[in-house]
Design an enzyme around this catalytic site. Structure first.
Site, PDB file in Angstrom:
ATOM      1  N   ASP A 190      -2.696 -10.504   5.237  1.00 26.53           N
ATOM      2  CA  ASP A 190      -1.315 -10.476   5.717  1.00 26.53           C
ATOM      3  C   ASP A 190      -1.270 -10.726   7.216  1.00 26.53           C
ATOM      4  O   ASP A 190      -0.435 -11.465   7.716  1.00 26.53           O
ATOM      5  CB  ASP A 190      -0.651  -9.131   5.397  1.00 26.53           C
ATOM      6  CG  ASP A 190      -0.497  -8.907   3.901  1.00 26.53           C
ATOM      7  OD1 ASP A 190      -0.496  -9.899   3.146  1.00 26.53           O
ATOM      8  OD2 ASP A 190      -0.381  -7.744   3.495  1.00 26.53           O
ATOM      9  N   MET A 195      -8.084  -4.633   2.176  1.00 28.92           N
ATOM     10  CA  MET A 195      -6.765  -4.041   2.361  1.00 28.92           C
ATOM     11  C   MET A 195      -5.703  -5.138   2.293  1.00 28.92           C
ATOM     12  O   MET A 195      -6.002  -6.309   2.433  1.00 28.92           O
ATOM     13  CB  MET A 195      -6.696  -3.343   3.724  1.00 28.92           C
ATOM     14  CG  MET A 195      -7.673  -2.207   3.864  1.00 28.92           C
ATOM     15  SD  MET A 195      -7.822  -1.581   5.533  1.00 28.92           S
ATOM     16  CE  MET A 195      -6.151  -1.419   6.075  1.00 28.92           C
TER      17      MET A 195
END
Length: 99
Positions: A27, A72
């Site tokens: 991200d 993550m």
């Protein structure tokens, strides 16, 4: 969850050789890329599997210390399982997601 720094501190306190490398989440990386580029599941898992595979080769060659990879980001459990299927690690742990 256990953060990489906490893990390193624990291993150092127990006098186990440790190095910690932190890689940004996809991200975070995708925010710096050209917005017209597509960064899909297949690209992410292949790239992470290549990085994980390199760490595994290093661990096997040096046989010094421990190597941990913490993935993550969004859909990290799906990414983790795909990377594990591609790299065949000794152990894979999936944290429970939000209910």
């Amino acid at each position: 969850g256990l953060e990489p720094v906490q893990l390193a501190e624990f291993l150092r306190a127990n006098e186990l050789p440790t190095a910690v490398a932190v890689v940004p989440t996809w991200d975070e990386v995708s925010n710096t890329l050209d917005p017209t580029l597509s960064l899909g599941f297949d690209t992410v898992t292949k790239t992470l599997a290549a990085l994980t595979g390199s760490l595994m080769l290093d661990a096997e060659a040096t046989q010094e210390g421990w190597h941990f990879v913490k993935l993550m980001g969004r859909w990290s459990d799906h990414v983790l399982l795909e990377v594990a299927l591609r790299t065949h690690p000794n152990f894979t742990a999936v944290a429970p997601g939000p209910e």
